[in-house]
Design a protein around this motif. Structure first.
Motif, mmCIF file in Angstrom:
data_model
loop_
_atom_site.group_PDB
_atom_site.id
_atom_site.type_symbol
_atom_site.label_atom_id
_atom_site.label_comp_id
_atom_site.label_asym_id
_atom_site.label_seq_id
_atom_site.Cartn_x
_atom_site.Cartn_y
_atom_site.Cartn_z
ATOM 1 N N THR A 160 30.632 3.364 -21.455
ATOM 2 C CA THR A 160 30.059 4.738 -20.545
ATOM 3 C C THR A 160 29.294 4.795 -19.569
ATOM 4 N N LEU A 161 29.637 5.812 -19.354
ATOM 5 C CA LEU A 161 27.894 6.566 -18.199
ATOM 6 C C LEU A 161 28.387 7.992 -18.488
ATOM 7 N N SER A 162 26.504 7.913 -18.627
ATOM 8 C CA SER A 162 25.832 9.558 -19.322
ATOM 9 C C SER A 162 25.540 10.381 -18.150
ATOM 10 N N ARG A 163 25.803 11.449 -17.726
ATOM 11 C CA ARG A 163 25.420 12.439 -16.749
ATOM 12 C C ARG A 163 24.681 13.762 -17.526
ATOM 13 N N TRP A 164 22.964 14.228 -17.332
ATOM 14 C CA TRP A 164 22.363 14.925 -17.778
ATOM 15 C C TRP A 164 22.481 16.348 -16.947
ATOM 16 N N ASN A 165 23.588 17.531 -17.224
ATOM 17 C CA ASN A 165 23.065 18.203 -16.842
ATOM 18 C C ASN A 165 22.349 19.438 -17.418
ATOM 19 N N ASP A 166 21.634 19.773 -16.826
ATOM 20 C CA ASP A 166 20.448 20.896 -17.493
ATOM 21 C C ASP A 166 20.581 22.244 -16.570
ATOM 22 N N PRO A 167 21.060 23.544 -17.369
ATOM 23 C CA PRO A 167 21.226 24.393 -16.960
ATOM 24 C C PRO A 167 19.736 25.119 -15.741
ATOM 25 N N GLU A 168 18.650 24.875 -16.620
ATOM 26 C CA GLU A 168 17.621 25.443 -15.956
ATOM 27 C C GLU A 168 17.412 23.698 -14.338
ATOM 28 N N ILE A 227 0.936 -0.816 0.448
ATOM 29 C CA ILE A 227 -0.062 0.029 0.061
ATOM 30 C C ILE A 227 0.871 1.183 -0.154
ATOM 31 N N TYR A 228 0.151 2.495 -1.012
ATOM 32 C CA TYR A 228 1.391 3.278 -1.240
ATOM 33 C C TYR A 228 1.183 4.735 -0.919
ATOM 34 N N PRO A 229 1.123 5.448 0.340
ATOM 35 C CA PRO A 229 0.010 6.319 0.407
ATOM 36 C C PRO A 229 0.986 7.373 -0.038
ATOM 37 N N PHE A 230 0.215 8.751 -1.250
ATOM 38 C CA PHE A 230 0.394 9.546 -1.887
ATOM 39 C C PHE A 230 1.824 10.955 -0.712
ATOM 40 N N ASP A 231 2.167 11.508 -1.632
ATOM 41 C CA ASP A 231 3.219 12.385 -0.805
ATOM 42 C C ASP A 231 3.926 13.222 -2.267
ATOM 43 N N ARG A 232 3.534 14.812 -1.429
ATOM 44 C CA ARG A 232 3.652 16.013 -2.514
ATOM 45 C C ARG A 232 4.837 15.129 -2.881
ATOM 46 N N GLY A 233 5.931 14.875 -2.849
ATOM 47 C CA GLY A 233 7.282 14.442 -3.111
ATOM 48 C C GLY A 233 6.733 13.953 -4.325
ATOM 49 N N MET A 234 5.633 13.563 -4.871
ATOM 50 C CA MET A 234 5.267 12.509 -6.014
ATOM 51 C C MET A 234 5.121 13.384 -7.701
ATOM 52 N N LEU A 235 4.591 14.442 -7.613
ATOM 53 C CA LEU A 235 3.802 15.474 -7.626
ATOM 54 C C LEU A 235 5.024 16.441 -8.363
ATOM 55 N N THR A 236 6.297 16.006 -7.357
ATOM 56 C CA THR A 236 7.825 16.768 -8.178
ATOM 57 C C THR A 236 7.866 16.291 -8.936
ATOM 58 N N GLU A 237 8.508 14.472 -8.839
ATOM 59 C CA GLU A 237 8.795 13.632 -9.799
ATOM 60 C C GLU A 237 8.517 13.620 -11.385
ATOM 61 N N ILE A 238 6.929 13.781 -10.805
ATOM 62 C CA ILE A 238 6.670 13.520 -11.921
ATOM 63 C C ILE A 238 6.351 14.777 -13.236
ATOM 64 N N GLU A 239 6.217 15.933 -12.564
ATOM 65 C CA GLU A 239 6.937 17.416 -12.985
ATOM 66 C C GLU A 239 8.113 17.087 -13.534
ATOM 67 N N LYS A 298 9.558 13.892 -14.140
ATOM 68 C CA LYS A 298 9.770 12.724 -15.698
ATOM 69 C C LYS A 298 9.246 13.851 -16.931
ATOM 70 N N GLN A 299 8.143 14.705 -16.876
ATOM 71 C CA GLN A 299 7.511 15.280 -17.676
ATOM 72 C C GLN A 299 8.371 16.572 -18.449
ATOM 73 N N TYR A 300 9.346 16.640 -17.786
ATOM 74 C CA TYR A 300 10.585 17.881 -17.967
ATOM 75 C C TYR A 300 11.349 16.948 -19.021
ATOM 76 N N ILE A 301 11.715 15.855 -18.482
ATOM 77 C CA ILE A 301 12.706 14.580 -19.100
ATOM 78 C C ILE A 301 12.157 14.253 -20.542
ATOM 79 N N ILE A 302 10.906 13.881 -20.747
ATOM 80 C CA ILE A 302 10.677 13.952 -22.204
ATOM 81 C C ILE A 302 10.398 14.654 -23.464
ATOM 82 N N GLU A 303 9.488 15.803 -22.437
ATOM 83 C CA GLU A 303 10.051 17.445 -23.594
ATOM 84 C C GLU A 303 10.977 17.854 -23.504
#
Length: 329
Positions: A89-97, A39-51, A53-58
């Motif tokens: 090889t290893l990859s690192r995403w360094n985003d200015p934002e 059973i997994y209770p919701f917390d606000r950090g999950m919304l941050t994680e979704i944001e 993920k959406q940023y990564i996709i876009e």
């Protein structure tokens, strides 16, 4: 069958019923890779994680175009001679934002959206560029390994995409090592076996990555023609204390053929000499002289002339392959 339940405690009347249900669904999906009934209770950090993920996709196409994902090279050292025999090889995403995005976030996100092939082909192109610079400067090289995700094989003809890019640069195919995780195989073993054989028939080397981290089926080692097995560090951490672990690792190595790889990442860097000594002893006792161990630490190779500078300064005695690539072409 495991049962996952997401719970959202309805305390804010400004949130609609549908919004509350969405949050419960987010909580339920947050541990999609966990196969236990929980059973997994919701917390606000999950919304941050979704944001995130959406940023990564876009933004994936943009950061690849602007080269904001950096490629690092980690040496693989053979315990028999203490020399670098390959680079991972290893990859690192360094985003200015967003700053540095963890691979634990962006790689699963790309796999879930069937976009990981874009990252993996980008990494390959960086590797080929580095090898081309070394070739043009007559510098020595060792094979380079790249990791492929399961979704790569379903998003495009990844075998042909890699073959074409390698051949276009004139780099020998045996300079590129393909790594596939154990977990990527289990859903469709027959299909993945065919694809791995395609790579091998074309002259590429294929490794199994992270064996022992999940399913650990010995039958996979017998059925699929891997050239090398990378044993997960969880096994290795217990080698010094548990005889049982030493027996398991030894038997896995024997099933795997001539070579296997032990992973020592990040925090294990200070203990690499101890680890190498321990594995060397295991090799000697059980006649596994060809085994190798991954040394921790990342060496960043920049594009262009800086790559040549890195390898001119490097001690050639550290590497197994001292011949210049230019002389082999």
């Amino acid at each position: 069958m495991p049962l996952r339940i997401g719970i959202f405690t309805y305390e804010d009347e400004s949130i609609s019923i549908s919004g509350a249900c969405d949050r419960a669904k987010i909580a339920c999906d947050s541990r999609r890779r966990n196969y236990k009934s929980m059973i997994y209770p919701f917390d606000r950090g999950m919304l941050t994680e979704i944001e995130k993920k959406q940023y990564i996709i876009e933004n994936l196409d943009r950061v690849i175009r602007e080269r904001q994902i950096e490629v690092y090279y980690q040496p693989i050292i053979r315990t028999a001679n203490g020399k670098v025999c390959c680079e991972e090889t290893l990859s690192r995403w360094n985003d200015p934002e967003k700053g540095c995005l963890s691979p634990e976030i962006f790689i699963p996100t790309l796999e879930e959206t069937n976009s990981s092939y874009k990252l993996d082909l980008y990494v390959l192109e960086n590797v080929l560029q580095k090898l081309k610079v070394q070739a043009d400067n007559g510098l020595f090289i060792v094979p380079q390994s790249i990791n492929l995700s399961r979704s790569d094989f379903y998003s495009c003809d990844i075998v042909e995409e890699i073959r074409r890019r390698v051949d276009e640069t004139g780099i020998e195919r045996n300079r590129i090592v393909i790594e596939i995780t154990e977990s990527a195989l289990v859903d469709d073993v027959e299909y993945m076996t065919r694809e791995i054989k395609r790579f091998k028939n074309l002259g590429f080397t294929v490794w199994m990555d992270d064996y022992g981290s999940g399913y650990s089926s010995p039958s996979l080692l017998q059925k699929i023609p891997f050239d090398l097995i990378k044993i997960d560090m969880l096994f290795v951490r217990q080698l010094e204390e548990e005889e049982r672990s030493r027996i398991i690792v030894t038997e896995i190595a024997r099933m795997g053929g001539d070579e296997f790889v032990v992973i020592a990442q990040g925090e294990d860097y200070d203990n690499i000499d101890i680890l190498m000594g321990m594995i060397a002893k295991l090799n000697h006792e059980h006649h596994l002289e060809n085994q190798v161990v991954v040394a921790a630490g990342m060496a960043r190779h920049q594009p262009g002339e800086k790559v040549a500078d890195v390898f001119r300064k490097a001690d050639r005695k550290m590497y197994e392959n001292k011949r210049a690539l230019k002389n082999e072409r």
